[in-house]
Design a protein around this motif. Structure first.
Motif, PDB file in Angstrom:
ATOM      1  N   ALA A  92       0.256  -1.441  -0.301  1.00 26.14           N
ATOM      2  CA  ALA A  92      -0.267   0.048   0.215  1.00 26.14           C
ATOM      3  C   ALA A  92       0.552   1.216  -0.449  1.00 26.14           C
ATOM      4  N   ARG A  93       1.650   1.579   0.532  1.00 26.41           N
ATOM      5  CA  ARG A  93       2.372   2.244   0.571  1.00 26.41           C
ATOM      6  C   ARG A  93       3.506   3.067  -0.528  1.00 26.41           C
ATOM      7  N   ILE A  94       3.275   1.746  -1.680  1.00 22.49           N
ATOM      8  CA  ILE A  94       4.007   1.901  -3.032  1.00 22.49           C
ATOM      9  C   ILE A  94       3.058   2.466  -3.833  1.00 22.49           C
ATOM     10  N   ARG A  95       1.456   2.462  -3.696  1.00 21.31           N
ATOM     11  CA  ARG A  95       0.782   2.983  -4.380  1.00 21.31           C
ATOM     12  C   ARG A  95      -0.196   4.199  -4.067  1.00 21.31           C
ATOM     13  N   ASP A  96       0.171   4.605  -2.072  1.00 23.75           N
ATOM     14  CA  ASP A  96      -0.287   5.601  -1.950  1.00 23.75           C
ATOM     15  C   ASP A  96       0.620   6.406  -2.272  1.00 23.75           C
ATOM     16  N   SER A  97       2.125   6.155  -2.336  1.00 19.56           N
ATOM     17  CA  SER A  97       3.021   7.668  -2.377  1.00 19.56           C
ATOM     18  C   SER A  97       3.361   8.221  -3.962  1.00 19.56           C
ATOM     19  N   ALA A  98       2.945   6.762  -4.982  1.00 23.91           N
ATOM     20  CA  ALA A  98       3.114   7.056  -6.650  1.00 23.91           C
ATOM     21  C   ALA A  98       1.947   7.135  -6.798  1.00 23.91           C
ATOM     22  N   GLU A  99       0.230   7.609  -6.045  1.00 24.91           N
ATOM     23  CA  GLU A  99      -0.805   8.229  -6.053  1.00 24.91           C
ATOM     24  C   GLU A  99      -0.767   9.742  -6.311  1.00 24.91           C
ATOM     25  N   CYS A 100       0.488  10.523  -5.141  1.00 23.68           N
ATOM     26  CA  CYS A 100      -0.221  11.230  -4.348  1.00 23.68           C
ATOM     27  C   CYS A 100       1.162  12.006  -5.033  1.00 23.68           C
ATOM     28  N   ARG A 101       2.289  11.041  -5.978  1.00 27.78           N
ATOM     29  CA  ARG A 101       3.331  11.980  -7.458  1.00 27.78           C
ATOM     30  C   ARG A 101       2.812  12.119  -8.282  1.00 27.78           C
ATOM     31  N   LEU A 102       1.766  11.624  -8.861  1.00 32.18           N
ATOM     32  CA  LEU A 102       0.980  12.076 -10.118  1.00 32.18           C
ATOM     33  C   LEU A 102      -0.289  12.822  -9.793  1.00 32.18           C
ATOM     34  N   ARG A 103      -1.084  12.672  -8.534  1.00 31.76           N
ATOM     35  CA  ARG A 103      -1.537  13.690  -8.367  1.00 31.76           C
ATOM     36  C   ARG A 103      -0.596  15.558  -8.469  1.00 31.76           C
ATOM     37  N   LEU A 104       0.049  15.483  -7.291  1.00 31.37           N
ATOM     38  CA  LEU A 104       1.228  16.645  -7.592  1.00 31.37           C
ATOM     39  C   LEU A 104       2.033  16.906  -8.660  1.00 31.37           C
ATOM     40  N   TYR A 105       2.020  16.087  -9.498  1.00 27.34           N
ATOM     41  CA  TYR A 105       2.281  16.302 -10.251  1.00 27.34           C
ATOM     42  C   TYR A 105       1.274  17.569 -11.570  1.00 27.34           C
ATOM     43  N   ASP A 106       0.549  16.673 -10.998  1.00 30.85           N
ATOM     44  CA  ASP A 106      -0.804  17.628 -12.571  1.00 30.85           C
ATOM     45  C   ASP A 106      -0.682  18.988 -12.106  1.00 30.85           C
ATOM     46  N   GLU A 107      -1.262  18.836 -10.763  1.00 30.25           N
ATOM     47  CA  GLU A 107      -1.669  20.201 -10.096  1.00 30.25           C
ATOM     48  C   GLU A 107      -0.894  21.323 -10.067  1.00 30.25           C
ATOM     49  N   ARG A 108       0.670  20.819 -10.718  1.00 32.52           N
ATOM     50  CA  ARG A 108       1.368  21.869 -10.763  1.00 32.52           C
ATOM     51  C   ARG A 108       1.642  21.841 -12.212  1.00 32.52           C
ATOM     52  N   ILE A 109       1.550  20.664 -13.036  1.00 31.05           N
ATOM     53  CA  ILE A 109       1.572  21.579 -14.926  1.00 31.05           C
ATOM     54  C   ILE A 109       0.741  21.805 -14.974  1.00 31.05           C
ATOM     55  N   ASP A 110      -0.752  21.724 -14.383  1.00 36.71           N
ATOM     56  CA  ASP A 110      -1.909  22.770 -14.299  1.00 36.71           C
ATOM     57  C   ASP A 110      -1.731  24.592 -13.939  1.00 36.71           C
ATOM     58  N   GLU A 111      -0.947  24.326 -12.761  1.00 36.06           N
ATOM     59  CA  GLU A 111      -0.524  25.748 -12.484  1.00 36.06           C
ATOM     60  C   GLU A 111       0.561  26.722 -13.344  1.00 36.06           C
ATOM     61  N   ILE A 112       1.754  26.014 -13.601  1.00 38.07           N
ATOM     62  CA  ILE A 112       2.193  25.934 -14.587  1.00 38.07           C
ATOM     63  C   ILE A 112       1.974  26.286 -16.021  1.00 38.07           C
ATOM     64  N   TRP A 113       0.932  25.606 -16.777  1.00 36.19           N
ATOM     65  CA  TRP A 113      -0.042  26.344 -18.047  1.00 36.19           C
ATOM     66  C   TRP A 113      -0.938  27.692 -17.779  1.00 36.19           C
ATOM     67  N   ILE A 114      -1.404  27.472 -16.357  1.00 36.53           N
ATOM     68  CA  ILE A 114      -1.838  28.649 -16.188  1.00 36.53           C
ATOM     69  C   ILE A 114      -1.614  29.812 -15.816  1.00 36.53           C
ATOM     70  N   SER A 115      -0.062  29.345 -15.417  1.00 32.16           N
ATOM     71  CA  SER A 115       0.615  30.737 -14.784  1.00 32.16           C
ATOM     72  C   SER A 115       1.360  31.318 -16.296  1.00 32.16           C
ATOM     73  N   TYR A 116       1.936  30.669 -16.552  1.00 31.14           N
ATOM     74  CA  TYR A 116       2.941  30.815 -17.778  1.00 31.14           C
ATOM     75  C   TYR A 116       2.648  30.750 -18.918  1.00 31.14           C
ATOM     76  N   LEU A 117       1.803  29.856 -19.312  1.00 33.19           N
ATOM     77  CA  LEU A 117       1.364  29.488 -20.559  1.00 33.19           C
ATOM     78  C   LEU A 117       0.821  29.500 -21.581  1.00 33.19           C
ATOM     79  N   ARG A 118      -0.651  30.365 -21.287  1.00 34.27           N
ATOM     80  CA  ARG A 118      -1.721  30.862 -22.112  1.00 34.27           C
ATOM     81  C   ARG A 118      -2.099  31.729 -21.636  1.00 34.27           C
TER      82      ARG A 118
END
Length: 150
Positions: free
Chosen positions: A110-136
């Motif tokens: 469960a530790r692998i799944r929780d940690s990996a899903e956390c990283r995937l969610r946070l990367y999605d959020e960061r990509i969105d923020e970078i797009w909103i702030s710098y690329l549109r």
């Protein structure tokens, strides 16, 4: 002392309520965006490999958006992207602290799944923020890269 008219109070209340609902809808839409990956895997090894592959894909997508943001910051604002780099370092520190904590609190696979899903969610959020702030751009101008949420 001037009395407020009931209409003005209702008007401001309606605007406040509408703004709150728009914010809640945006948060709900963001929450719905994350779709669990690597479900129904056959065994621990397959799940670990799947998450590793998904993280590689997400990191590649992030790098594409981050590098484009650096170029835009220099091109449009004449900066050297130091603020972006500094905020990125802070974000990476948060990612590690938060997701590593999720890894350390669980036992077994469960530790692998929780940690990996956390990283995937946070990367999605960061990509969105970078797009909103710098690329549109506001208005009808085409963004530098496509909306990552689509």
């Amino acid at each position: 002392m001037m009395k407020r008219k009931p209409f003005a109070q209702l008007f401001f209340f309606a605007i406040f309520a509408l703004a709150a609902n728009v914010g809640n809808a945006a948060n709900a839409a963001g929450a719905d965006r994350y779709v669990p990956v690597c479900v129904d895997m056959k065994g621990y090894q397959a799940e670990a490999e799947c998450f590793s592959h998904q993280l590689d894909l997400k990191e590649a997508q992030f790098k594409k958006y981050y590098l484009a943001a650096q170029k835009q910051d220099i091109k449009i604002y004449g900066g050297n992207a130091e603020e972006l780099a500094e905020s990125q370092q802070m974000w990476e520190q948060y990612l590690r602290k938060h997701c590593d904590y999720l890894y350390s609190r669980e036992q077994g696979t469960a530790r692998i799944r929780d940690s990996a899903e956390c990283r995937l969610r946070l990367y999605d959020e960061r990509i969105d923020e970078i797009w909103i702030s710098y690329l549109r751009y506001f208005g009808s101008a085409e963004p530098v890269l496509r909306d990552p949420r689509k």
